[in-house]
Design a protein around this motif. Structure first.
Motif, PDB file in Angstrom:
ATOM      1  N   ARG A 365       0.833  -1.204   0.000  1.00 35.31           N
ATOM      2  CA  ARG A 365       0.000   0.000   0.000  1.00 35.31           C
ATOM      3  C   ARG A 365       0.868   1.254   0.000  1.00 35.31           C
ATOM      4  O   ARG A 365       0.589   2.223  -0.733  1.00 35.31           O
ATOM      5  N   LEU A 410      -4.486   5.380   4.895  1.00 29.29           N
ATOM      6  CA  LEU A 410      -4.655   4.544   3.715  1.00 29.29           C
ATOM      7  C   LEU A 410      -3.796   3.291   3.781  1.00 29.29           C
ATOM      8  O   LEU A 410      -4.203   2.204   3.357  1.00 29.29           O
ATOM      9  N   PHE A 413      -5.504   0.816   6.194  1.00 20.46           N
ATOM     10  CA  PHE A 413      -6.943   0.623   6.074  1.00 20.46           C
ATOM     11  C   PHE A 413      -7.240  -0.856   5.855  1.00 20.46           C
ATOM     12  O   PHE A 413      -6.738  -1.471   4.915  1.00 20.46           O
ATOM     13  N   TYR A 416     -11.760  -2.649   1.868  1.00 17.51           N
ATOM     14  CA  TYR A 416     -11.702  -1.909   0.616  1.00 17.51           C
ATOM     15  C   TYR A 416     -12.250  -0.489   0.763  1.00 17.51           C
ATOM     16  O   TYR A 416     -11.703   0.447   0.215  1.00 17.51           O
ATOM     17  N   ARG A 417     -13.347  -0.342   1.508  1.00 16.73           N
ATOM     18  CA  ARG A 417     -13.852   1.013   1.721  1.00 16.73           C
ATOM     19  C   ARG A 417     -14.925   1.001   2.800  1.00 16.73           C
ATOM     20  O   ARG A 417     -15.397  -0.059   3.217  1.00 16.73           O
ATOM     21  N   ALA A 436      -7.818   1.169  11.590  1.00 20.00           N
ATOM     22  CA  ALA A 436      -6.942   1.984  10.753  1.00 20.00           C
ATOM     23  C   ALA A 436      -6.182   3.005  11.591  1.00 20.00           C
ATOM     24  O   ALA A 436      -4.974   3.223  11.398  1.00 20.00           O
ATOM     25  N   GLN A 484     -13.519   7.923   0.475  1.00 12.27           N
ATOM     26  CA  GLN A 484     -14.104   6.591   0.341  1.00 12.27           C
ATOM     27  C   GLN A 484     -13.921   6.036  -1.062  1.00 12.27           C
ATOM     28  O   GLN A 484     -13.818   4.821  -1.244  1.00 12.27           O
ATOM     29  N   THR A 487      -9.971   4.668  -1.222  1.00 13.58           N
ATOM     30  CA  THR A 487      -9.450   3.498  -0.511  1.00 13.58           C
ATOM     31  C   THR A 487      -9.559   2.216  -1.331  1.00 13.58           C
ATOM     32  O   THR A 487      -8.689   1.346  -1.247  1.00 13.58           O
ATOM     33  N   SER A 488     -10.603   2.087  -2.125  1.00 14.89           N
ATOM     34  CA  SER A 488     -10.828   0.841  -2.855  1.00 14.89           C
ATOM     35  C   SER A 488      -9.746   0.551  -3.891  1.00 14.89           C
ATOM     36  O   SER A 488      -9.190  -0.556  -3.906  1.00 14.89           O
ATOM     37  N   ALA A 491      -6.490  -0.421  -2.195  1.00 22.50           N
ATOM     38  CA  ALA A 491      -6.534  -1.777  -1.650  1.00 22.50           C
ATOM     39  C   ALA A 491      -6.388  -2.822  -2.743  1.00 22.50           C
ATOM     40  O   ALA A 491      -5.628  -3.789  -2.610  1.00 22.50           O
TER      41      ALA A 491
END
Length: 868
Positions: A365, A410, A413, A416-417, A436, A484, A487-488, A491
């Motif tokens: 990440r 991030l 995290f 995924y979201r 997180a 939001q 983050t996906s 990930a």
């Protein structure tokens, strides 16, 4: 006809069209499938092999036959009592000259009627980009491309355009209003004066051209992951939603489709609102559907990766997900946890890397944020900075500090979201943020801790609707939405496409939606998941193969056997490492392949070794080596250690391929073949087990194209190769009992026969499979732990299913996946009272205690149906 009983997934492209699908409808009907399940059918970029790069939402793709062919396919389906589910892409579109909306934005800028369709940051701080769209489309630096004449003025259909290589870009009306007829000559980039004039003209456009490698640093439109050619849509705007879905809604209203699979729902600003809005619109259209089309509610599933403790929200009003969580669960229950320690030790000792998968994911990440998502990181940081500046109490917070905090959030995290809205975060999302924040505190400098808590509060810890209307609330809502959506992709790229190619303890657990840190789960946990699924999403999809899988379903099933024979595998790998030491080369200052890359290669060689391939078959070995080499090069670049897509280290890649081809030559190939043979039959038993569980546990099974036979495919494009439907149709026509196919199991007809009988049982008893209760059954005796069993019941009718697992001690090296009866001695399963008939053609039984040998016959899977 709704919800579906079973889906048959097909990938459409110019090489396999809607008319081609007409020819296989009868085959899928005989298999017992209720609906075909199509990859995106709207117009995609020319030559697209997948359809996810839609360029025109108003037209069925002419490359796959257009709407006329769609109507022919639907007519064939209706004639067999079948339906059609299609994949839709609400998150993004393919961009370029084929997309009229995108070209209008480039021509008119913010004044374009489609400027609000795409998620473009028109206020990017770079003065050269502000108010424009950054286009990272140049093959080299701008000046170089200009001087070499790859940018030039020209005409297309009577209009001035900017020629770029073999394509073109529009020019703003104002910039060409005064161009003379000889403008092409006066703007010739081969002369200093012409080049200066052409540059001046380009500078007047609503876009800025840039070298493609600058995209991750500078791009100011939201992309699908880090793919520059896919631009995000503002689907949360009602006008955009309606326009992009207009054809989908028409096709549904006209009865041509029966439901949709929504791609990448996590990319949307508000997935909950989108799903509910989509459900509402489909419901309104339902009664318009013609006679002969299903009037039940449209089938609606979303592509969503769920963490182990995460559940899809019930209030989204969907039928479930596309089945990655089942792929994880059924794989994990077939792995043997006793193999975890020796396989982990082997990996750590040979690679010298003691990091577990979670640590690898965190590292990935952090790297991905810098390598691929710098622009997205900057965009999210600016949104948070705007939230800080909007409130006088936080106006002194710096952008640099926000960026530091954001990076650590991030990086740590865990899902995924999240899905916070006006009411803030729900309990699950609150727990996500707690984890997180806990992780971020370990790596964040102490001075930023207070800001970390503050940022967490802005991102849904405090409900925006609790704030008075105004700039503070708007800024918080904007920051929350941007975060939001960020983050996906981080990930996905870090976990699936980086850590999953770095951590090679056991590659059968490195799959989309799978936590590679967890090798196995107990039977009780699997049963719990099944019961939970029945209670919450009884019609969710169940998948074990998709167009996105990293390894074919039977390849993973075969590799799972390594968890059962871990000690033998450890010794074998160590021997191969010594034997092949002289084949490694030094490339770019390091040995190729690295220990990690070598260990993963060995797994792929034994896991993907084609059934029936002899080690002295030179042509067959060459074909296999070519496929593995393509996988290897992609895997090396995805891992991003010694090479990557943006800057390939070809000497290292070539050295790794040389090693691969060397170990597949001569006597070495015989050793790979021998080990692949040793795990082939228990691997086939695993393959049958996961197929049976997919077709009998709560949910709707998804049958990916071609996987009726054994599936040893590799990552795309290998898993999208043409399917020999003629061979599959011929073996289905022979209608041979599964038991009678054991001796020829290698051709795949055994798997197909098992699937067909269970799919047809679903057709005959739809309510039992769709609504039947689920109750675990426990075997007794010395081999009880090798039997996973359960009973489904609906209105007095029952189905008992049992599959064998961890069978390598019995089947390793055997000629067929058939268990000698003596191995089951003393082990039995109690069938509920009644008269029972085997769905797999092994006879009839009365209820009561049934010896395992009678339960399974000669097979490793069993399904028994009771009379009412």
């Amino acid at each position: 006809m709704s919800p579906p009983r079973a889906l048959g997934r097909l990938q459409f492209h110019a090489g396999f069209t809607l008319d081609d699908a007409v020819g296989v409808v009868g085959y899928y009907a005989r298999m017992g499938v209720s609906h075909l399940y199509a990859s995106p059918i709207l117009r995609a970029r020319a030559g697209s092999t997948h359809g996810y790069d839609v360029v025109d939402c108003h037209e069925v793709n002419p490359e796959i036959g257009g709407e006329d062919a769609l109507r022919r396919l639907v007519a064939a389906l209706r004639a067999h009592g079948m339906g059609l589910i299609i994949d839709i892409v609400p998150n993004h579109m393919g961009v370029g000259s084929e997309n009229a909306w995108w070209m209008d934005v480039l021509r008119h800028g913010r004044e374009s009627r489609y400027a609000g369709y795409f998620d473009i940051d028109w206020l990017a701080p770079d003065p050269l980009v502000k108010g424009r769209v950054l286009l990272p489309v140049l093959g080299a630096g701008y000046d170089s491309v200009l001087r070499e004449g790859h940018l030039r003025l020209g005409k297309r259909r009577g209009e001035w355009v900017l020629r770029l290589y073999d394509d073109y870009l529009p020019l703003s009306p104002a910039s060409v209003a005064t161009l003379a007829d000889d403008a092409e000559r006066s703007h010739d980039p081969k002369t200093d004066r012409g080049r200066a004039r052409l540059h001046a003209l380009i500078e007047k456009q609503h876009y800025r051209l840039a070298f493609w490698k600058l995209a991750s640093d500078m791009v100011n439109y939201r992309r699908f992951f880090d793919i520059n050619e896919l631009a995000g849509l503002r689907i949360e705007r009602t006008a955009v939603f309606e326009d992009t879905h207009r054809t989908i809604f028409r096709l549904y209203a006209e009865g041509l489709i029966d439901g949709v699979r929504c791609d990448h729902v996590d990319g949307l600003a508000d997935p909950r609102r989108y799903c509910r809005q989509l459900r509402h619109r489909l419901e309104r259209l339902r009664m318009q559907r013609p006679e002969g089309a299903a009037r039940d509610a449209a089938y609606l599933v979303v592509e969503k990766i769920l963490a182990e403790d995460e559940s899809l929200r019930l209030d989204w009003r969907t039928d479930g997900t596309t089945g990655y969580e089942f792929m994880d669960q059924v794989s994990a229950v077939l792995h043997d946890e006793r193999g975890e320690a020796p396989l982990t030790e082997l990996w750590r000792r040979l690679t010298g890397d003691g990091a577990d998968f979670a640590t690898q994911a965190v590292k990935a990440r952090r790297q991905i944020l810098v390598d691929s998502f710098e622009a997205e990181l900057a965009r999210t940081a600016r949104a948070l900075f705007a939230a800080a500046r909007a409130d006088v109490a936080t106006r002194d917070v710096s952008l640099a500090a926000i960026r530091r905090v954001l990076i650590e959030l991030l990086v740590h995290f865990p899902v995924y979201r999240t899905y916070a809205g006006g009411a803030g975060r729900d309990a699950f999302d609150e727990s996500v943020f707690a984890r997180a924040v806990e992780g971020a505190l370990r790596t964040l400098r102490g001075e930023d801790a207070d800001l970390l808590y503050l940022v967490s509060r802005w991102l849904g810890g405090e409900a925006p609707r609790a704030l008075p209307p105004g700039s503070v609330r708007r800024a918080r809502e904007r920051a929350m939405a941007v975060f939001q959506q960020a983050t996906s992709p981080v990930a996905a790229k870090a976990v699936e496409d980086t850590a999953g190619y770095r951590y090679g303890r056991l590659l059968s657990r490195n799959e989309v939606g799978v936590d590679a840190a967890r090798m196995a789960i107990p039977m009780a946990a699997f049963h719990d998941r099944c019961a939970e699924r029945l209670a919450t999403f009884p019609h969710t999809l169940l998948a074990t193969a998709t167009h996105d899988h990293k390894r074919g379903e039977d390849l993973r099933a075969r590799l799972a056997v390594l968890s059962e024979v871990a000690e033998r595998w450890v010794i074998t790998v160590e021997r191969w490492r010594v034997r092949h030491a002289d084949l490694r080369q030094r490339a770019e200052g390091r040995m190729a392949p690295s220990a990690a890359d070598e260990v993963m290669l060995y797994q792929m060689l034994v896991g993907a070794w084609p059934i029936g391939l002899a080690p002295d078959d030179e042509d067959g070995i060459e074909r296999f080596a070519t496929r593995i080499a393509a996988w290897q090069r992609k895997a090396l670049r995805e891992a991003k250690r010694w090479t990557r897509w943006t800057s390939p280290n070809e000497p290292y890649e070539d050295a790794c391929e040389d090693f691969l081809r060397a170990v597949l030559s001569g006597d070495a190939a015989a050793e790979f073949h021998a080990f692949a043979e040793y795990i082939a039959t228990p691997g086939a038993a695993n393959g049958l087990a996961q197929s049976v569980l997919r077709l009998t546990t709560p949910g709707v099974p998804d049958l990916y194209q071609g996987t009726e036979y054994w599936d040893f495919s590799l990552v795309d494009p290998d898993n999208r190769r043409p399917v020999d439907f003629l061979a599959r149709s011929a073996s289905l026509e022979r209608d041979v009992s599964p038991v009678d196919l054991l001796c020829t199991w290698r051709d795949g007809a055994l798997k197909q026969a098992v699937l067909q009988r269970l799919l047809c049982a679903r057709k005959t008893h739809p309510e039992l499979f769709a609504r039947g209760t689920y109750r675990p059954l426990e075997a007794t005796g010395p081999a009880a732990d090798k039997i996973l069993a359960f009973v489904r019941e609906h209105r007095g009718q029952k189905l008992v299913v049992a599959v064998g697992r961890h069978l390598a001690p019995w089947l390793g090296g055997m000629s067929a996946p058939a268990i000698p009866a003596e191995h089951w001695e003393g082990t039995s399963l109690a069938l509920p009272p009644g008269k029972w008939t085997s769905l797999l053609d092994i006879g009839k039984r009365d209820g009561g205690e049934l010896p395992a040998a009678g339960l399974f016959g000669d097979l490793t899977v069993a399904a028994w149906l009771s009379a009412r």
